[in-house]
Design an enzyme around this catalytic site. Structure first.
Site, PDB file in Angstrom:
ATOM      1  N   ASN A   7       0.851  -1.195   0.000  1.00 20.87           N
ATOM      2  CA  ASN A   7       0.000   0.000   0.000  1.00 20.87           C
ATOM      3  C   ASN A   7       0.889   1.247   0.000  1.00 20.87           C
ATOM      4  OD1 ASN A   7      -1.401   2.288   1.135  1.00 20.87           O
ATOM      5  ND2 ASN A   7      -3.096   0.913   1.550  1.00 20.87           N
ATOM      6  N   ASP A   9      -0.170   4.494  -0.091  1.00 24.26           N
ATOM      7  CA  ASP A   9      -0.883   5.727   0.300  1.00 24.26           C
ATOM      8  C   ASP A   9       0.033   6.755   0.949  1.00 24.26           C
ATOM      9  OD1 ASP A   9      -3.205   4.526  -0.503  1.00 24.26           O
ATOM     10  OD2 ASP A   9      -3.978   4.150   1.509  1.00 24.26           O
ATOM     11  N   HIS A  10       0.956   6.276   1.803  1.00 22.40           N
ATOM     12  CA  HIS A  10       1.725   7.243   2.585  1.00 22.40           C
ATOM     13  C   HIS A  10       2.861   7.895   1.814  1.00 22.40           C
ATOM     14  CE1 HIS A  10      -0.919   6.735   5.792  1.00 22.40           C
ATOM     15  NE2 HIS A  10      -0.693   5.439   5.884  1.00 22.40           N
ATOM     16  N   ARG A  18       3.218  18.971   0.925  1.00 28.69           N
ATOM     17  CA  ARG A  18       3.662  20.183   0.214  1.00 28.69           C
ATOM     18  C   ARG A  18       2.804  20.464  -1.018  1.00 28.69           C
ATOM     19  NH1 ARG A  18       9.246  21.794   1.493  1.00 28.69           N
ATOM     20  NH2 ARG A  18       9.144  21.707   3.745  1.00 28.69           N
ATOM     21  N   HIS A  43      -5.642   3.598  -1.696  1.00 28.71           N
ATOM     22  CA  HIS A  43      -6.990   3.871  -1.196  1.00 28.71           C
ATOM     23  C   HIS A  43      -7.379   5.269  -1.655  1.00 28.71           C
ATOM     24  CE1 HIS A  43      -9.751   3.984   2.653  1.00 28.71           C
ATOM     25  NE2 HIS A  43     -10.392   4.345   1.561  1.00 28.71           N
ATOM     26  N   ARG A  45      -9.580   7.909  -1.051  1.00 26.63           N
ATOM     27  CA  ARG A  45     -10.552   8.298  -0.013  1.00 26.63           C
ATOM     28  C   ARG A  45     -11.438   9.428  -0.517  1.00 26.63           C
ATOM     29  NH1 ARG A  45      -8.865   6.378   5.386  1.00 26.63           N
ATOM     30  NH2 ARG A  45     -10.639   7.598   6.095  1.00 26.63           N
ATOM     31  N   ARG A  49      -7.266  12.702   0.935  1.00 28.89           N
ATOM     32  CA  ARG A  49      -6.177  13.206   1.788  1.00 28.89           C
ATOM     33  C   ARG A  49      -4.799  12.743   1.324  1.00 28.89           C
ATOM     34  NH1 ARG A  49      -7.291   9.809   7.281  1.00 28.89           N
ATOM     35  NH2 ARG A  49      -9.324  10.749   7.042  1.00 28.89           N
ATOM     36  N   HIS A  50      -4.735  11.640   0.595  1.00 29.70           N
ATOM     37  CA  HIS A  50      -3.417  11.236   0.074  1.00 29.70           C
ATOM     38  C   HIS A  50      -3.480  10.922  -1.425  1.00 29.70           C
ATOM     39  CE1 HIS A  50      -5.174   7.459   1.391  1.00 29.70           C
ATOM     40  NE2 HIS A  50      -4.803   7.590   2.651  1.00 29.70           N
ATOM     41  N   GLU A  69      -8.438   0.214  -2.987  1.00 31.51           N
ATOM     42  CA  GLU A  69      -9.291   0.219  -1.778  1.00 31.51           C
ATOM     43  C   GLU A  69     -10.245   1.386  -1.881  1.00 31.51           C
ATOM     44  OE1 GLU A  69      -7.122   0.630   1.798  1.00 31.51           O
ATOM     45  OE2 GLU A  69      -5.937  -1.142   1.440  1.00 31.51           O
ATOM     46  N   THR A  99      -6.931   6.225  10.095  1.00 26.74           N
ATOM     47  CA  THR A  99      -6.798   5.143   9.126  1.00 26.74           C
ATOM     48  C   THR A  99      -8.076   4.310   9.225  1.00 26.74           C
ATOM     49  OG1 THR A  99      -5.436   3.255   8.437  1.00 26.74           O
ATOM     50  CG2 THR A  99      -5.539   3.691  10.805  1.00 26.74           C
ATOM     51  N   THR A 100      -8.218   3.307   8.342  1.00 25.77           N
ATOM     52  CA  THR A 100      -9.460   2.539   8.316  1.00 25.77           C
ATOM     53  C   THR A 100      -9.684   1.831   9.650  1.00 25.77           C
ATOM     54  OG1 THR A 100      -8.916   2.139   6.002  1.00 25.77           O
ATOM     55  CG2 THR A 100     -10.765   0.892   6.921  1.00 25.77           C
ATOM     56  N   GLU A 150     -10.828  -9.706   3.027  1.00 24.72           N
ATOM     57  CA  GLU A 150      -9.551  -9.346   3.641  1.00 24.72           C
ATOM     58  C   GLU A 150      -9.826  -9.218   5.128  1.00 24.72           C
ATOM     59  OE1 GLU A 150      -7.162  -6.206   1.903  1.00 24.72           O
ATOM     60  OE2 GLU A 150      -6.242  -5.771   3.843  1.00 24.72           O
ATOM     61  N   HIS A 193      -3.611  -4.768   7.665  1.00 26.67           N
ATOM     62  CA  HIS A 193      -3.761  -3.628   8.553  1.00 26.67           C
ATOM     63  C   HIS A 193      -2.893  -3.788   9.792  1.00 26.67           C
ATOM     64  CE1 HIS A 193      -5.290   0.006  10.284  1.00 26.67           C
ATOM     65  NE2 HIS A 193      -5.861   0.256   9.127  1.00 26.67           N
ATOM     66  N   GLY A 194      -1.955  -2.875   9.935  1.00 24.92           N
ATOM     67  CA  GLY A 194      -1.092  -2.848  11.110  1.00 24.92           C
ATOM     68  C   GLY A 194      -0.017  -3.928  11.117  1.00 24.92           C
TER      69      GLY A 194
HETATM   70  N1  PXP Z   1      -5.674  -3.355   4.010  1.00 29.68           N
HETATM   71  C1  PXP Z   1      -6.670  -2.426   4.071  1.00 29.68           C
HETATM   72  C2  PXP Z   1      -8.033  -2.827   3.636  1.00 29.68           C
HETATM   73  C3  PXP Z   1      -6.410  -1.120   4.518  1.00 29.68           C
HETATM   74  O1  PXP Z   1      -7.411  -0.218   4.585  1.00 29.68           O
HETATM   75  C4  PXP Z   1      -5.081  -0.781   4.865  1.00 29.68           C
HETATM   76  C5  PXP Z   1      -4.780   0.634   5.273  1.00 29.68           C
HETATM   77  O2  PXP Z   1      -4.975   1.496   4.205  1.00 29.68           O
HETATM   78  C6  PXP Z   1      -4.090  -1.763   4.763  1.00 29.68           C
HETATM   79  C7  PXP Z   1      -4.416  -3.046   4.365  1.00 29.68           C
HETATM   80  C8  PXP Z   1      -2.670  -1.474   5.107  1.00 29.68           C
HETATM   81  O3  PXP Z   1      -2.563  -1.180   6.456  1.00 29.68           O
HETATM   82  P1  PXP Z   1      -1.171  -0.646   7.042  1.00 29.68           P
HETATM   83  O4  PXP Z   1      -0.896   0.645   6.326  1.00 29.68           O
HETATM   84  O5  PXP Z   1      -1.441  -0.485   8.486  1.00 29.68           O
HETATM   85  O6  PXP Z   1      -0.143  -1.690   6.715  1.00 29.68           O
END
Ligand code: PXP
Length: 246
Positions: A7, A9-10, A18, A43, A45, A49-50, A69, A99-100, A150, A193-194
């Site tokens: 992922n 996103d970040h 910026r 994702h 959103r 935001r990203h 996502e 976050t989600t 998932e 996630h996490g």
């Molecule tokens: N899976 C889903 C469905 C998510 O929403 C996210 C966070 O965007 C992730 C996986 C990845 O989670 P993490 O960034 O905590 O690894």
């Protein structure tokens, strides 16, 4: 072997700090693919935001396998149908969340989710539903016509971080049992996630999970893996300039 979706996103979070062009998530996706990941996850959103709309279109053109996502929101559904990624993962979304948080309530929104799944299937898009490790949600996902679920590993990750061994083990068992149950209904099982470089080990021991989607911990690690050489390069530029005659 389990598949890895990264992922990104970040990367976009950093760019949006910026509102510029760098770092570019498309460029990041290329590096992730060269490093061996199986899919790129982002994702889109509602609050943008990203990841921005143009990122999604550009990623679709450049990456081998895109997993988008998204919330079950008509504006985003239309974009997704237009982009046509290999897979969409439907997630819950609240504007105020960092976050989600939590999984999708499939059993409480069965008709709406089933209709959206049908629209994606008409375009040949695989649909995964991001849910808690809960039998009722798994059953509802199967009935709604999902291809995969998932499993939300956020609670497990949180307990693991707090060293609550008995508690994280209970959550791990819930994930393992849900995986078996989902497989028995014919659903594919993903998880995410996490997850990070330490808590991944128990999850890796669940054989039937096919795909892991990981973002934050990989991007955090990338900062430290890369920071030394980034500073070294700038120091070297300064030294070279210092050595030049006036
Ligand atoms: N899976 C889903 C469905 C998510 O929403 C996210 C966070 O965007 C992730 C996986 C990845 O989670 P993490 O960034 O905590 O690894």
């Amino acid at each position: 072997m389990k598949k890895l979706g990264v992922n990104i996103d970040h990367i976009a979070t950093l760019r949006q700090a910026r509102r510029g062009r760098f770092p570019d998530p498309v460029f990041a996706a290329g590096i992730c693919e060269i490093a061996g990941c199986d899919s790129i996850v982002c994702h889109l959103r509602e609050d943008r935001r990203h990841i921005q709309d143009r990122d999604v279109y550009a990623l679709k053109e450049t990456v081998r396998r895109l997993n988008l996502e998204m919330a079950v929101n008509e504006e985003i559904v239309k974009i997704a149908l237009n982009v046509c990624p290999a897979q969409v993962t439907l997630v819950p979304e609240k504007r105020e969340e960092l976050t989600t948080e939590g999984g999708l309530d499939v059993s409480g929104n069965a008709n709406r989710i089933a209709q959206v799944i049908d629209r994606f299937h008409e375009k040949g898009i695989t649909v995964s539903l991001f849910i808690e490790p809960d039998h009722r949600q798994i059953e509802a996902s199967k009935i709604a016509g999902a291809d995969a679920i998932e499993i939300h590993t956020g609670k497990f990750a949180e307990l693991f971080e707090k060293h609550e061994e008995t508690m994280w083990y209970q959550e791990y068992e819930r994930i393992a049992k849900s995986t078996e149950y989902a497989m028995s209904t014919g659903l594919k099982v993903h998880a995410g996630h996490g997850l990070d470089y330490r808590n991944i080990h128990p999850i890796l021991s669940i054989p039937r999970i096919e795909e892991l989607n990981i973002g934050y911990s990989i991007i955090c690690k990338a900062v430290f893996v890369g920071l030394h050489s980034a500073v070294k390069e700038m120091v070297s530029l300064l030294r070279q300039a210092g050595n030049q005659p006036e």
